[in-house]
Write a protein that holds these residues in place. Structure first.
Motif, PDB file in Angstrom:
ATOM      1  N   ASN A  83      23.532 -27.443  16.858  1.00 11.23           N
ATOM      2  CA  ASN A  83      23.988 -28.731  16.312  1.00 11.23           C
ATOM      3  C   ASN A  83      25.407 -29.019  16.799  1.00 11.23           C
ATOM      4  O   ASN A  83      26.265 -28.140  16.745  1.00 11.23           O
ATOM      5  N   ILE A  84      25.623 -30.227  17.244  1.00 12.86           N
ATOM      6  CA  ILE A  84      26.978 -30.628  17.639  1.00 12.86           C
ATOM      7  C   ILE A  84      27.300 -31.950  16.956  1.00 12.86           C
ATOM      8  O   ILE A  84      26.476 -32.872  16.956  1.00 12.86           O
ATOM      9  N   GLU A  85      28.482 -31.993  16.365  1.00 15.59           N
ATOM     10  CA  GLU A  85      28.920 -33.268  15.771  1.00 15.59           C
ATOM     11  C   GLU A  85      30.347 -33.542  16.238  1.00 15.59           C
ATOM     12  O   GLU A  85      31.214 -32.670  16.150  1.00 15.59           O
ATOM     13  N   ILE A  86      30.556 -34.745  16.723  1.00 14.87           N
ATOM     14  CA  ILE A  86      31.909 -35.134  17.134  1.00 14.87           C
ATOM     15  C   ILE A  86      32.462 -36.093  16.089  1.00 14.87           C
ATOM     16  O   ILE A  86      31.854 -37.144  15.835  1.00 14.87           O
TER      17      ILE A  86
ATOM     18  N   LYS B  58      38.980 -24.408  25.010  1.00 14.48           N
ATOM     19  CA  LYS B  58      37.750 -25.167  24.768  1.00 14.48           C
ATOM     20  C   LYS B  58      36.787 -24.301  23.937  1.00 14.48           C
ATOM     21  O   LYS B  58      36.698 -23.089  24.161  1.00 14.48           O
ATOM     22  N   PRO B  59      36.098 -24.909  22.984  1.00 12.24           N
ATOM     23  CA  PRO B  59      35.168 -24.116  22.168  1.00 12.24           C
ATOM     24  C   PRO B  59      33.915 -23.725  22.967  1.00 12.24           C
ATOM     25  O   PRO B  59      33.649 -24.312  24.017  1.00 12.24           O
ATOM     26  N   SER B  60      33.186 -22.752  22.427  1.00  9.18           N
ATOM     27  CA  SER B  60      31.932 -22.374  23.106  1.00  9.18           C
ATOM     28  C   SER B  60      30.789 -23.162  22.440  1.00  9.18           C
ATOM     29  O   SER B  60      30.957 -23.748  21.366  1.00  9.18           O
ATOM     30  N   PHE B  61      29.660 -23.113  23.089  1.00 10.64           N
ATOM     31  CA  PHE B  61      28.511 -23.863  22.549  1.00 10.64           C
ATOM     32  C   PHE B  61      27.407 -22.906  22.109  1.00 10.64           C
ATOM     33  O   PHE B  61      26.233 -23.212  22.217  1.00 10.64           O
ATOM     34  N   SER B  62      27.835 -21.722  21.648  1.00 11.75           N
ATOM     35  CA  SER B  62      26.824 -20.723  21.276  1.00 11.75           C
ATOM     36  C   SER B  62      26.366 -20.912  19.830  1.00 11.75           C
ATOM     37  O   SER B  62      25.348 -20.400  19.413  1.00 11.75           O
ATOM     38  N   LYS B  63      27.183 -21.620  19.042  1.00 12.76           N
ATOM     39  CA  LYS B  63      26.742 -21.898  17.662  1.00 12.76           C
ATOM     40  C   LYS B  63      27.136 -23.337  17.289  1.00 12.76           C
ATOM     41  O   LYS B  63      27.798 -24.015  18.082  1.00 12.76           O
ATOM     42  N   ASP B  64      26.725 -23.758  16.087  1.00 12.41           N
ATOM     43  CA  ASP B  64      26.996 -25.144  15.686  1.00 12.41           C
ATOM     44  C   ASP B  64      28.470 -25.481  15.888  1.00 12.41           C
ATOM     45  O   ASP B  64      29.350 -24.662  15.611  1.00 12.41           O
ATOM     46  N   LEU B  65      28.708 -26.699  16.338  1.00 10.07           N
ATOM     47  CA  LEU B  65      30.078 -27.081  16.690  1.00 10.07           C
ATOM     48  C   LEU B  65      30.438 -28.444  16.108  1.00 10.07           C
ATOM     49  O   LEU B  65      29.726 -29.428  16.321  1.00 10.07           O
TER      50      LEU B  65
END
Ligand code: UTP
Length: 478
Positions: free
Chosen positions: A444-447, A468-475
């Motif tokens: 899940n990604i929410e901006i 920069k954050p990783s995309f391995s878990k919800d962001l």
């Protein structure tokens, strides 16, 4: 015997005397309530509507489509439009925003029956992780844009009699989502009575009339009536960015769209998306008698909807997504137009199931339509606007409404479209994240709109973000 209230005589003369059938059995407070509601109704207007739209329901005249043509529109630069003009439009729009000329304008008076949510639709939670409400999403977009352009952006929100109190309380409880409360303006739309198929006003109870909101087109007269237009004039606002409460993807403040509107000296501008398929249920931008208009999918014969150009493209391709820019004085002109004048919005008929009193005075909930509601549509103002401009937009960047509880245009599709947008933006900036075959990220990604409310603003903040954050878990990006 006490004399009859004068309004009761007026109703009797108009053939609507049954509205007061139970008057004598009501308490004084109920009588006052009923008289108040009755005084809201313009019986002359109702008579004309009943005669034209109910008693002699006009059959669709397909000849009236003989003159119909597809409306021209400004194609996106990547689809052949002039990149130079689109860039110029951005500059002009940004200048207007920096000058404080633009306000946001949301219509939120609808009943949201298809969604079946108990409460004002704007309070419905739509985002993937933080479960932000529609109102919060818009508030944050407006707040972030105001910060970027260094000017206050006022926000005008149309509510209805039914949801006004709840809407205002929601904003109060959430501290206006960080907006200055003096810059958020609520105003109520008008109401229209429902009638049965004989044109008789329906009663909701012995002491109340079945009244319902007068449609999003009612926003123009409500803006004028509430004094909002005068307020705007005093505060140097002349351009309104109109959007509907159910579409969290909308760029509420889009400098490019504002720029096109101003460049063309348009009184009312619109965004279109190419229709996905012939039967898609959207309105069509058309030209009729040399005027721009929107013809609803239910009004345009299917043979027209299926017509194709020699290149194989749908002829009536420009779908309306209910996003407009309006000039303040144009709204005033439309709102003030006298009945019978040419520049007046027409009412539309909608057959509905209306809970009401039957002839024995019992409340019944029908299983099939038993009456008619009258509604005004905002796009009906288009034929009266000078220099109307239609610009193309990417559906995925502007339109994913929450209309139904399930299926098409539902909370699920809307949430997914928001996440697809986030994934697309990140990929466009060179990030590698995993998506499925439909472009949906695997986490899940929410901006937050406070981080980026369009690709442009997102790009600026993302480039500065370290690490920069990783995309391995919800962001959640904020
Ligand atoms: P819809 O046509 O989707 O109607 O409104 P609705 O009432 O919200 O939902 P249904 O049809 O009962 O399921 C489109 C937009 O116009 C606003 C709605 O709030 C939404 O933003 N609207 C509609 C009004 O502000 N007033 C109205 O009388 C009708």
């Amino acid at each position: 015997m006490a004399a009859l209230h004068p309004l009761i005589h007026v109703y009797r003369d108009a053939g609507q005397g049954h509205v007061f059938e139970y008057f004598d059995t009501l308490t004084e407070a109920e009588q006052r309530q009923l008289l108040l509601e009755a005084s809201e109704i313009d019986l002359e207007e109702l008579k004309v509507l009943s005669e034209t739209l109910v008693l002699q329901k006009k059959a669709l005249d397909t000849n009236s489509f003989e003159q119909l043509k597809p409306a021209p529109f400004e194609s996106l630069p990547q689809k052949g439009g002039s990149a130079k003009l689109w860039a110029l439009a951005r500059e002009v729009g940004e200048d207007a925003l920096k000058a404080g000329r633009v306000a946001a304008f949301t219509v939120a008076g609808g009943q949201g029956t298809r969604l079946g949510f108990d409460g004002p639709k704007g309070t419905f939670e739509v985002t993937a992780i933080k479960k932000k409400s529609l109102f919060q999403v818009f508030a944050e977009k407006i707040k972030a844009a105001a910060k970027d352009y260094g000017k206050v952006i006022h926000w005008f929100i149309m509510t209805s009699q039914q949801n006004d109190k709840q809407t205002i309380s929601f904003f109060q409880e959430h501290d206006y989502f960080g907006l200055d409360f003096e810059r958020v303006h609520f105003f109520k739309q008008g109401r229209m009575p429902a009638v049965n198929f004989e044109g008789k006003i329906l009663l909701e109870s012995k002491s109340s009339i079945a009244l319902s909101p007068d449609g999003h087109g009612g926003s123009l007269r409500a803006l004028e009536r509430s004094g909002a237009l005068n307020f705007m004039q005093k505060n140097g606002i002349d351009t309104l960015s109109y959007f509907q409460v159910d579409n969290p993807l909308v760029r509420c403040i889009d400098p490019v769209f504002i720029g096109w509107h101003l460049l063309r000296k348009s009184e009312m501008s619109s965004k279109m998306v190419p229709k996905a398929y012939a039967e898609e249920k959207v309105g069509h931008f058309c030209i009729q008698n040399d005027k721009l208009c929107v013809v609803e999918y239910s009004d345009l014969p299917m043979e027209f909807q299926k017509q194709r150009s020699e290149a194989g493209e749908l002829k009536y391709i420009a779908g309306s997504i209910a996003i407009h820019i309006l000039d303040r004085e144009f709204i005033r002109k439309m709102a003030k137009a006298d009945k019978g004048a040419l520049a007046v919005l027409p009412f539309h008929r909608a057959d509905k199931k209306i809970t009401c009193l039957d002839c024995s005075g019992n409340i019944v909930t029908p299983t099939k339509p038993n009456g008619v509601k009258f509604e005004l549509f905002v796009f009906d103002a288009l034929p009266f606007a000078a220099n109307p401009v239609v610009i193309e937009t990417e559906r995925s960047e502007d339109f994913s409404p929450v209309k139904n509880a399930e299926g098409l245009d539902s909370p699920k599709t809307c949430k997914e479209d928001q996440m697809r947008q986030a994934a697309r933006w990140l990929k466009e900036l060179g990030e590698t994240l995993q998506v499925d075959s439909a472009g949906l990220p695997l986490v899940n990604i929410e901006i937050s709109p406070l981080f980026g409310y369009d690709f442009f603003s997102f790009k600026k903040r993302w480039s500065k973000l370290k690490p920069k954050p990783s995309f391995s878990k919800d962001l959640y990006l904020t």
